[in-house]
Design an enzyme around this catalytic site. Structure first.
Site, short mmCIF file in Angstrom:
data_model
loop_
_atom_site.label_atom_id
_atom_site.label_comp_id
_atom_site.label_asym_id
_atom_site.label_seq_id
_atom_site.Cartn_x
_atom_site.Cartn_y
_atom_site.Cartn_z
N PHE A 22 0.75 -1.17 0.14
CA PHE A 22 0.20 -0.02 -0.09
C PHE A 22 0.95 1.22 0.03
O PHE A 22 1.87 1.51 0.87
CB PHE A 22 -0.85 0.02 1.13
CG PHE A 22 -1.78 1.30 1.24
CD1 PHE A 22 -3.10 1.25 0.35
CD2 PHE A 22 -1.37 2.29 1.79
CE1 PHE A 22 -3.88 2.20 0.35
CE2 PHE A 22 -2.28 3.64 1.90
CZ PHE A 22 -3.52 3.49 1.10
N ASP A 68 9.58 2.51 1.91
CA ASP A 68 8.26 3.32 2.20
C ASP A 68 8.18 3.26 3.59
O ASP A 68 7.65 2.24 4.23
CB ASP A 68 6.95 2.93 1.46
CG ASP A 68 5.69 3.58 1.96
OD1 ASP A 68 5.66 4.56 2.98
OD2 ASP A 68 4.92 3.56 1.01
N LYS A 71 3.10 9.78 8.29
CA LYS A 71 2.16 9.39 9.51
C LYS A 71 2.89 10.13 10.97
O LYS A 71 2.27 10.97 11.32
CB LYS A 71 1.76 7.95 9.65
CG LYS A 71 0.92 7.78 8.53
CD LYS A 71 0.50 6.36 8.76
CE LYS A 71 -0.97 5.87 7.89
NZ LYS A 71 -0.30 5.52 6.33
C1 LIG Z 1 -0.77 5.52 5.09
C2 LIG Z 1 0.33 4.88 4.19
C3 LIG Z 1 0.29 5.60 3.01
C4 LIG Z 1 -0.35 6.90 2.67
O1 LIG Z 1 -0.37 7.91 3.32
P1 LIG Z 1 -1.38 9.02 3.17
O2 LIG Z 1 -0.88 10.12 4.27
O3 LIG Z 1 -2.81 8.40 3.63
O4 LIG Z 1 -1.58 9.52 1.75
C5 LIG Z 1 1.48 5.34 2.06
N1 LIG Z 1 2.29 4.25 2.50
C6 LIG Z 1 2.06 3.66 3.52
C7 LIG Z 1 3.20 2.43 3.87
C8 LIG Z 1 1.00 3.99 4.61
O5 LIG Z 1 0.90 3.37 5.64
#
Ligand SMILES: *Cc1c(COP(=O)(O)O)cnc(C)c1O
Length: 404
Positions: A139, A226, A255
């Protein structure tokens, strides 16, 4: 001071676009790992705003710092230097061992910037149709490019045509990665979460990270990790990949970096630090003084309060307690994760647990249909972890009994 809040929350937001399956709860305020809804009901927060509220709610040192910043300047624009950008970037460079930082406001924006870096890295080498390796169950966000990189058909459905230039491989399988890329001169980068969050708390093995690092060096690819969810101390290291001893070339963050103030960042190592030149990339809100102050204070307070060690201590305690209480329970497939990023996989879908846990005073999440996820604030105590277990375990047993 407090605005009147609706006491009854039923279909409460008809003018807000209906994009979330929400619980009939509205939170009004919080303190540490506790939150209260508008009716005065109290909850233990094991969700932390989805791995966002690093310092919990209403932190006694974060709040005055943010108030101070708001009273000085909230936003100034990137027409000018923002000294707090340099302060936060210096800190992120120190913690990561990388070289420089681009600031934005969300996780998908950080990932979008990483994807643009990878493509330009390729173009600068004369590769006109660069391809990026991504992973099953990944994701990376919900923009057109990041949902294309995401490995979940539910996220992609209805939004085609997808962005091209992605090659998808399984986790932790270096032979599969080699097989998928051998003889392909267009590959420019490998992109994955060190621990998949939305995909169900699946970790990349430390050994695999070292193998991929070596392959990226050999083939001159960017290694892009990521860390939007698993980073910022959640696993007990500043960044989850650091358990393996390697360094990525590109690391998106978001986050937990601002303890709730929207902020994103892409941290780049020497191989990626000078790809973008003036005019290549930008964003209006990115790096604004309020967000930067939130990032600076979050890291400062994490250090002051020893929250990396706490994430390990409370995470291990939580995992051990769950393992003990759920030992031998048929239908509990696996308890996994690192630090305060924890998943409990059941053999059956368990979305109902979200509402049931909330009714019983516990906030958490369910992801990938069958995985209960806990990503609380890093200030959680072992006593609070015990309380979460005491609420959650009977609910899991009850659900499994119903579905047996
Ligand atoms: C939440 C998340 C995203 C997306 O972040 P947003 O601030 O919602 O755009 C991307 N990569 C990972 C691993 C995530 O957990």
């Amino acid at each position: 001071m407090t605005a009147a809040l609706p006491k009854h929350i039923e279909a409460a937001s008809p003018h807000v676009m209906n994009t979330y399956g929400r619980l009939p709860i509205a939170l009004s305020h919080g303190q540490g790992c506790r939150v209260w809804d508008v009716n005065g009901k109290r909850y233990l927060d094991a969700l932390g705003g989805i791995a966002v509220n690093t310092l919990g709610h209403n932190h006694p040192k974060l709040v005055p710092a943010l108030q101070d910043q708001i009273s000085k300047i909230i936003h100034s624009s990137n027409y000018y230097h923002v000294p707090l950008q340099e302060t936060l970037a210096t800190k992120l460079v120190e913690l990561s061992g990388l070289e420089n930082v681009f600031f934005c406001s969300t996780g998908l924006e950080a990932n979008e910037a990483a994807l643009k870096l990878a493509r330009k890295f390729g173009h600068d080498k004369g590769i006109e149709r660069p391809e990026i390796v991504v992973y099953e169950h990944a994701f990376h966000g919900r923009s057109i490019a990041t949902l294309s990189a995401t490995g979940n058909p539910k996220v992609q459905a209805g939004f085609g045509p997808l962005v091209e230039g992605f090659i998808r491989v399984p986790l932790n399988d270096i032979k599969a990665l080699e097989a998928a890329t051998t003889g392909n001169p267009n590959v420019v980068a490998v992109f994955f979460e060190a621990i998949q969050g939305e995909g169900g708390i699946h970790s990349m093995k430390d050994e695999y990270l070292r193998e991929v690092r070596a392959l990226c060096d050999k083939r001159d690819w960017l290694l892009m990790i990521d860390e939007v969810q698993c980073g910022m101390g959640r696993t007990g290291k500043w960044f989850a990949h650091q358990w393996s001893g390697i360094k990525p070339d590109v690391m998106p963050l978001a986050k937990g970096l601002g303890s709730g103030v929207p902020i994103g960042a892409v941290v780049a190592g020497p191989k990626a630090a000078h790809i973008f030149q003036p005019g290549n990339h930008g964003t209006t809100f990115g790096g604004n003084p309020l967000a930067m102050r939130a990032g600076v204070e979050t890291i400062r307070l994490m250090e002051e309060e020893g929250l990396l060690a706490n994430a390990v201590k409370v995470g291990d305690h939580l995992r051990a307690a769950l393992a003990r209480e759920l030992a031998g329970v048929a239908g509990v497939k696996e308890i996994r994760g690192r630090g305060l990023m924890l998943g409990i996989e059941l053999t059956v879908p368990c979305g109902e647990l979200l509402g049931r846990a909330a009714e019983n005073g516990l906030l958490l999440s369910v992801t990938a249909d069958t995985v209960i996820r806990m990503v609380p604030s890093l200030i959680m105590t072992t006593a609070e972890a015990d309380e979460a277990v005491a609420i959650l375990v009977p609910l899991i047993k009850q659900l499994l009994k119903e579905k047996a």
